[in-house]
Write a protein that holds these residues in place. Structure first.
Motif, short mmCIF file in Angstrom:
data_model
loop_
_atom_site.label_atom_id
_atom_site.label_comp_id
_atom_site.label_asym_id
_atom_site.label_seq_id
_atom_site.Cartn_x
_atom_site.Cartn_y
_atom_site.Cartn_z
N ASP A 47 32.92 -29.87 2.28
CA ASP A 47 31.81 -29.06 1.78
C ASP A 47 30.50 -29.32 2.55
O ASP A 47 29.59 -28.49 2.53
CB ASP A 47 31.58 -29.35 0.29
N GLU A 50 29.22 -26.61 5.07
CA GLU A 50 28.51 -25.45 4.54
C GLU A 50 27.02 -25.78 4.34
O GLU A 50 26.14 -24.99 4.68
CB GLU A 50 29.13 -25.00 3.21
N HIS A 52 25.44 -28.10 5.95
CA HIS A 52 24.93 -28.27 7.32
C HIS A 52 24.48 -26.92 7.88
O HIS A 52 23.40 -26.82 8.48
CB HIS A 52 26.04 -28.88 8.19
N GLY A 53 25.27 -25.88 7.67
CA GLY A 53 24.90 -24.55 8.15
C GLY A 53 23.69 -24.00 7.43
O GLY A 53 22.80 -23.40 8.06
N LEU A 54 23.63 -24.19 6.13
CA LEU A 54 22.48 -23.70 5.35
C LEU A 54 21.19 -24.42 5.75
O LEU A 54 20.14 -23.78 5.90
CB LEU A 54 22.74 -23.88 3.86
N TYR A 102 27.69 -22.00 14.93
CA TYR A 102 28.59 -21.06 14.24
C TYR A 102 29.74 -20.62 15.14
O TYR A 102 30.82 -20.30 14.65
CB TYR A 102 27.81 -19.85 13.71
#
Length: 139
Positions: A47, A50, A52-54, A102
């Protein structure tokens, strides 16, 4: 003292400098959380990627907001001009960083991450230095 012998008032960045300090400090904290989140993912917390991307996306928005604050620091507070192109470079590097992240191009994502951290540390360190508080034209 009469008006003839009084030294001229020099505008110094005050409120705009404190806003810039806050923005660059929050930006640095978000940037420093990124390697921790990546490490959590690598140790099995699926989790964390996710988040990290946000956080990466939030870092880009923080840089844009910081550039707006820096514009006030430069124009109203008569602060250092170089901060504006530095933040543009930071934003561009972060944009590439987000894109290659990404795309899972880790051989570029990891070194760019190091560059983002170094730039963020340098900017946050500078904004808390006495140099940031001096108006443009003074050393």
């Amino acid at each position: 003292m009469d008006t003839l012998t009084r030294p001229a008032q020099v505008r110094r960045p005050a409120a705009s400098l404190w806003l810039l300090r806050g923005a660059l400090t929050v930006h640095l904290l978000a940037v420093l959380s990124q390697p921790v989140l990546a490490g959590l993912f690598l140790t099995g917390d699926v989790d964390a990627i996710e988040v990290h991307g946000l956080v990466g996306t939030a870092v880009g928005f923080l840089t844009l907001a910081t550039a707006g604050i820096a514009l006030g620091y430069v124009i109203v507070g008569r602060g250092r001009l170089w901060i504006l192109p530095a933040l543009v470079v930071q934003f561009l590097v972060e944009g590439v960083q987000i894109g290659v992240g990404y795309a899972r191009i880790l051989q570029l994502h990891v070194p760019l991450g190091v560059i983002v951290v170094v730039l963020s540390v340098l900017l946050a360190g500078w904004v808390w230095s006495p140099s940031a508080a001096r108006p443009r034209g003074q050393r």
